[in-house]
Design a protein around this motif. Structure first.
Motif, PDB file in Angstrom:
ATOM      1  N   HIS A 235       0.843  -1.197   0.000  1.00  0.00           N
ATOM      2  CA  HIS A 235       0.000   0.000   0.000  1.00  0.00           C
ATOM      3  C   HIS A 235       0.879   1.249   0.000  1.00  0.00           C
ATOM      4  O   HIS A 235       0.616   2.212  -0.744  1.00  0.00           O
ATOM      5  N   GLY A 238       2.510   1.604  -3.449  1.00  0.00           N
ATOM      6  CA  GLY A 238       1.524   2.070  -4.423  1.00  0.00           C
ATOM      7  C   GLY A 238       1.160   3.528  -4.239  1.00  0.00           C
ATOM      8  O   GLY A 238       0.977   4.273  -5.203  1.00  0.00           O
ATOM      9  N   ARG A 239       1.091   3.952  -2.978  1.00  0.00           N
ATOM     10  CA  ARG A 239       0.711   5.344  -2.706  1.00  0.00           C
ATOM     11  C   ARG A 239       1.741   6.324  -3.269  1.00  0.00           C
ATOM     12  O   ARG A 239       1.387   7.332  -3.866  1.00  0.00           O
ATOM     13  N   GLY A 242       1.552   6.423  -6.970  1.00  0.00           N
ATOM     14  CA  GLY A 242       0.459   7.311  -7.365  1.00  0.00           C
ATOM     15  C   GLY A 242       0.887   8.764  -7.396  1.00  0.00           C
ATOM     16  O   GLY A 242       0.466   9.541  -8.267  1.00  0.00           O
ATOM     17  N   PRO A 260      -4.210  -0.559 -10.216  1.00  0.00           N
ATOM     18  CA  PRO A 260      -5.381   0.285  -9.950  1.00  0.00           C
ATOM     19  C   PRO A 260      -6.525   0.000 -10.915  1.00  0.00           C
ATOM     20  O   PRO A 260      -7.699   0.072 -10.529  1.00  0.00           O
ATOM     21  N   LEU A 263      -8.360  -3.023  -9.572  1.00  0.00           N
ATOM     22  CA  LEU A 263      -9.189  -2.679  -8.421  1.00  0.00           C
ATOM     23  C   LEU A 263     -10.462  -1.962  -8.856  1.00  0.00           C
ATOM     24  O   LEU A 263     -11.559  -2.263  -8.352  1.00  0.00           O
ATOM     25  N   VAL A 264     -10.349  -1.043  -9.795  1.00  0.00           N
ATOM     26  CA  VAL A 264     -11.527  -0.333 -10.304  1.00  0.00           C
ATOM     27  C   VAL A 264     -12.501  -1.322 -10.938  1.00  0.00           C
ATOM     28  O   VAL A 264     -13.729  -1.238 -10.727  1.00  0.00           O
ATOM     29  N   TRP A 331      -1.398  -2.589  -3.551  1.00  0.00           N
ATOM     30  CA  TRP A 331      -0.656  -1.628  -4.374  1.00  0.00           C
ATOM     31  C   TRP A 331      -1.630  -0.737  -5.150  1.00  0.00           C
ATOM     32  O   TRP A 331      -1.458   0.488  -5.216  1.00  0.00           O
ATOM     33  N   GLY A 332      -2.668  -1.372  -5.734  1.00  0.00           N
ATOM     34  CA  GLY A 332      -3.644  -0.603  -6.513  1.00  0.00           C
ATOM     35  C   GLY A 332      -4.391   0.407  -5.672  1.00  0.00           C
ATOM     36  O   GLY A 332      -4.604   1.553  -6.090  1.00  0.00           O
ATOM     37  N   ALA A 333      -4.802   0.003  -4.455  1.00  0.00           N
ATOM     38  CA  ALA A 333      -5.515   0.932  -3.566  1.00  0.00           C
ATOM     39  C   ALA A 333      -4.616   2.091  -3.160  1.00  0.00           C
ATOM     40  O   ALA A 333      -5.032   3.257  -3.138  1.00  0.00           O
ATOM     41  N   CYS A 335      -2.052   3.215  -4.860  1.00  0.00           N
ATOM     42  CA  CYS A 335      -1.810   4.032  -6.046  1.00  0.00           C
ATOM     43  C   CYS A 335      -2.963   5.008  -6.289  1.00  0.00           C
ATOM     44  O   CYS A 335      -2.731   6.198  -6.551  1.00  0.00           O
ATOM     45  N   ILE A 336      -4.184   4.522  -6.203  1.00  0.00           N
ATOM     46  CA  ILE A 336      -5.345   5.403  -6.399  1.00  0.00           C
ATOM     47  C   ILE A 336      -5.361   6.498  -5.340  1.00  0.00           C
ATOM     48  O   ILE A 336      -5.601   7.673  -5.628  1.00  0.00           O
TER      49      ILE A 336
END
Length: 352
Positions: A235, A238-239, A242, A260, A263-264, A331-333, A335-336
């Motif tokens: 996380h 990914g952040r 982003g 991301p 996840l979407v 990672w996706g969460a 990144c978003i």
């Protein structure tokens, strides 16, 4: 970053010397192995070890104190702000030798790593040389995480994770670099707590320097030991990725947009499944259900097939069914979240 007042050492035509820089925070499980692998390096005429110690809350400081007392080549310098980018800049500033070797507290260097990298620097004229991160786990969970690191299925196929041919690269794992060109571009961006190495190598390339991948340089990396630590690590990573996407937009490799996007798709699928009972008409609800299930079915089938094809024991393959989605979705969460809002104040070590 200013010059350290001590006299700088210079390399003769065949003299191999380097300053090893190790950022550390809460690494009592791994730091001694990392430092020992540096002290055991072969083929160097001279070297020093600069450890940038963050404000650890475990037994790390005691280990560092003991190691420094045992070997005069080790210097421990406080890094009260903790961030890796700040630690690297402190280490580069303090470095006595014109070549700096970055070391991760989770890494174990092979015996000829630094000498080989220095020879590659000379042979290629590159500013930065790096090799492959070869993740190795001990427990079954760690072995599953290591498989994810070493496979395109986990981290997207960057050459420094999966291996490849020697040549120019977009980035480098760890890095062995020339101090003066790095000072000329301002060192590491201290506004970044993660992804700082990718951005650093991007500026090297934009300044006309070469970042070189050498497959002969293979470094053992120890992955996270449990699911909670893995979630926090990915996380946080990914952040900050982003944040780089916010800065650079589409100037990023496509692989960074896949988690991301996944996840979407899963969130959209969930929304369709929840709202399907309220759809009007005889056919429309089933279309909504099919559309809602599709990302779960496609990703689930890919995940199962990937785990079955992994050349690991059954126990490790089973754990891949939890490890890979954790890596992708955490990672996706992150990144978003980083795209929506700057992660300023979120330190790199929050994922440790």
């Amino acid at each position: 970053m200013g010059e350290h007042p001590r006299r700088r050492a210079t390399d003769g035509p065949h003299r191999l010397a380097a300053s090893f820089v190790i950022p550390v925070l809460n690494e009592e499980r791994h730091i001694e192995s990392a430092v020992r692998s540096v002290l055991d390096q072969r083929g160097l005429d001279e070297f020093e070890v600069i450890i940038l110690a963050g404000r650890s809350t475990d037994g790390t400081d005691g280990i560092l104190e003991r190691l420094a007392a045992e070997d005069p080549r080790i210097r421990v310098i406080p890094n009260p702000r903790n961030a890796i980018s700040i630690a690297m800049n402190l280490g580069i500033t303090e470095a006595r030798y014109p070549t700096v070797v970055r070391v991760d507290a989770h890494s174990v260097l092979p015996l000829d790593y630094a000498a080989g990298a220095l020879r590659t620097l000379d042979a290629t004229g590159a500013v930065n040389v790096g090799g492959r991160m070869r993740a190795e786990g001990i427990s079954r969970f760690e072995k599953a995480v290591a498989w994810g690191y070493n496979s395109p299925a986990g981290l997207g196929g960057a050459i420094y994770h999966t291996g490849g041919q020697a040549g120019p690269a977009e980035s480098a794992y760890l890095g062995v670099f020339r101090r003066d060109p790095v000072l000329a571009i301002g060192g590491f961006d201290e506004a970044l707590s993660r992804g700082e190495d990718w951005e650093f190598n991007r500026r090297i390339a934009r300044s006309g320097g070469v970042v070189w991948f050498d497959p002969e340089l293979e470094v053992v990396y120890r992955p996270r030991p449990n699911l909670k630590a893995l979630i926090r690590q990915f996380h946080a990573s990914g952040r900050w990725r982003g944040e780089l996407i916010r800065r650079l937009g589409t100037g990023m490799p496509l692989r960074y947009f896949v988690p991301p996007g996944l996840l979407v798709a899963l969130v959209a699928g969930t929304a369709l499944l929840v709202t399907a009972p309220f759809a009007q008409g005889a056919v429309l609800p089933w279309i909504w259900v099919a559309a809602g299930l599709s990302p779960f079915l496609v990703y689930g089938a890919w995940l199962l097939l990937t785990a079955l094809r992994a050349r690991e024991s059954g126990a490790v393959r089973l754990r891949l069914l939890a490890v890979l989605p954790t890596m992708h979705l955490a990672w996706g969460a992150g990144c978003i979240a980083g795209i929506v809002r700057s992660p300023e104040g979120h330190n790199a070590y929050s994922g440790r």
